[in-house]
Design a protein around this motif. Structure first.
Motif, PDB file in Angstrom:
ATOM      1  N   CYS A  99       3.279  -2.298   1.978  1.00 46.30           N
ATOM      2  CA  CYS A  99       4.204  -1.628   1.070  1.00 46.30           C
ATOM      3  C   CYS A  99       4.045  -2.229  -0.325  1.00 46.30           C
ATOM      4  O   CYS A  99       3.794  -3.440  -0.454  1.00 46.30           O
ATOM      5  N   PHE A 100       4.207  -1.392  -1.355  1.00 43.04           N
ATOM      6  CA  PHE A 100       4.210  -1.920  -2.714  1.00 43.04           C
ATOM      7  C   PHE A 100       5.346  -1.284  -3.503  1.00 43.04           C
ATOM      8  O   PHE A 100       5.810  -0.191  -3.214  1.00 43.04           O
ATOM      9  N   GLY A 101       5.766  -2.010  -4.525  1.00 43.35           N
ATOM     10  CA  GLY A 101       6.738  -1.505  -5.483  1.00 43.35           C
ATOM     11  C   GLY A 101       6.237  -1.835  -6.881  1.00 43.35           C
ATOM     12  O   GLY A 101       5.766  -2.954  -7.127  1.00 43.35           O
ATOM     13  N   ALA A 161      11.718  -9.512  -6.466  1.00 44.57           N
ATOM     14  CA  ALA A 161      11.744  -8.588  -5.335  1.00 44.57           C
ATOM     15  C   ALA A 161      11.077  -9.238  -4.137  1.00 44.57           C
ATOM     16  O   ALA A 161      10.186 -10.080  -4.269  1.00 44.57           O
ATOM     17  N   ARG A 162      11.487  -8.828  -2.986  1.00 42.47           N
ATOM     18  CA  ARG A 162      10.852  -9.254  -1.735  1.00 42.47           C
ATOM     19  C   ARG A 162      10.802  -8.047  -0.812  1.00 42.47           C
ATOM     20  O   ARG A 162      11.813  -7.631  -0.259  1.00 42.47           O
ATOM     21  N   LEU A 163       9.600  -7.512  -0.640  1.00 43.65           N
ATOM     22  CA  LEU A 163       9.419  -6.311   0.175  1.00 43.65           C
ATOM     23  C   LEU A 163       9.096  -6.701   1.611  1.00 43.65           C
ATOM     24  O   LEU A 163       8.199  -7.516   1.856  1.00 43.65           O
ATOM     25  N   VAL A 164       9.826  -6.102   2.529  1.00 43.03           N
ATOM     26  CA  VAL A 164       9.659  -6.416   3.947  1.00 43.03           C
ATOM     27  C   VAL A 164       9.385  -5.132   4.711  1.00 43.03           C
ATOM     28  O   VAL A 164      10.220  -4.212   4.704  1.00 43.03           O
ATOM     29  N   GLU A 165       8.224  -5.076   5.368  1.00 39.79           N
ATOM     30  CA  GLU A 165       7.867  -3.906   6.162  1.00 39.79           C
ATOM     31  C   GLU A 165       8.256  -4.107   7.619  1.00 39.79           C
ATOM     32  O   GLU A 165       8.305  -5.241   8.100  1.00 39.79           O
ATOM     33  N   SER A 172       7.680   3.351  -9.027  1.00 40.55           N
ATOM     34  CA  SER A 172       7.006   3.971  -7.893  1.00 40.55           C
ATOM     35  C   SER A 172       6.914   2.966  -6.749  1.00 40.55           C
ATOM     36  O   SER A 172       6.903   1.749  -6.969  1.00 40.55           O
ATOM     37  N   MET A 173       6.875   3.488  -5.562  1.00 47.17           N
ATOM     38  CA  MET A 173       6.680   2.699  -4.349  1.00 47.17           C
ATOM     39  C   MET A 173       5.710   3.435  -3.441  1.00 47.17           C
ATOM     40  O   MET A 173       5.474   4.640  -3.621  1.00 47.17           O
ATOM     41  N   GLY A 174       5.161   2.745  -2.497  1.00 48.24           N
ATOM     42  CA  GLY A 174       4.252   3.433  -1.593  1.00 48.24           C
ATOM     43  C   GLY A 174       3.597   2.509  -0.604  1.00 48.24           C
ATOM     44  O   GLY A 174       4.060   1.377  -0.387  1.00 48.24           O
ATOM     45  N   TRP A 175       2.507   3.022  -0.030  1.00 47.12           N
ATOM     46  CA  TRP A 175       1.819   2.312   1.047  1.00 47.12           C
ATOM     47  C   TRP A 175       0.321   2.312   0.806  1.00 47.12           C
ATOM     48  O   TRP A 175      -0.273   3.346   0.485  1.00 47.12           O
ATOM     49  N   TYR A 176      -0.266   1.154   0.984  1.00 52.68           N
ATOM     50  CA  TYR A 176      -1.705   1.003   1.098  1.00 52.68           C
ATOM     51  C   TYR A 176      -2.002   0.588   2.541  1.00 52.68           C
ATOM     52  O   TYR A 176      -1.116   0.134   3.260  1.00 52.68           O
ATOM     53  N   ARG A 177      -3.245   0.731   2.925  1.00 53.94           N
ATOM     54  CA  ARG A 177      -3.669   0.194   4.217  1.00 53.94           C
ATOM     55  C   ARG A 177      -5.053  -0.416   4.093  1.00 53.94           C
ATOM     56  O   ARG A 177      -5.834  -0.051   3.212  1.00 53.94           O
ATOM     57  N   GLN A 178      -5.319  -1.349   4.987  1.00 55.01           N
ATOM     58  CA  GLN A 178      -6.628  -1.996   5.002  1.00 55.01           C
ATOM     59  C   GLN A 178      -7.078  -2.191   6.434  1.00 55.01           C
ATOM     60  O   GLN A 178      -6.410  -2.887   7.220  1.00 55.01           O
TER      61      GLN A 178
END
Length: 114
Positions: A95-97, A2-6, A33-39
């Motif tokens: 983003c994460f998957g 996979a390659r996730l691109v925001e 599941s997928m979702g969002w983290y932030r830092q």
């Protein structure tokens, strides 16, 4: 793989809105599941929102009622609609998957000015 691109990050004034997108441009994974983290600078990474195939959603208390996570049916594509943004929402959003293993995007900067 996979390659996730925001995409969709940027600079916005407090009270404004942004919509983040996360697309899997690699192998289709049908993530559980997928979702969002932030830092934010000097802070630990925190979970913002997540969505399962159900779909069931989960939000952190700090964004509940202001952010909405959604997912395209049968696709590894999610969105984060962010309304009533506050300066404390300023962070890099990742983003994460997840399906036994967690894949991450490269992150997109969200800056909320006062």
């Amino acid at each position: 793989q996979a390659r996730l691109v925001e995409s969709g990050g940027g600079l916005v004034q407090a009270g404004g809105s942004l919509r983040l997108s996360c697309v899997n441009s690699g192998r289709d994974m049908n993530f559980v599941s997928m979702g969002w983290y932030r830092q934010a600078p000097g802070k630990e990474r925190e979970l913002v929102a997540s969505i399962t195939r159900g779909p069931n959603t989960h939000y952190s208390d700090s964004v509940k009622g202001r952010f909405t996570v959604s997912r395209e049916l049968n696709r590894d594509t999610i969105y984060l609609q962010m309304n009533s943004l506050k300066t404390e929402d300023t962070a890099v959003y990742f983003c994460f998957g997840r399906t036994g293993y967690t894949f991450w995007g490269q992150g997109t900067q969200v800056t909320v000015s006062s």
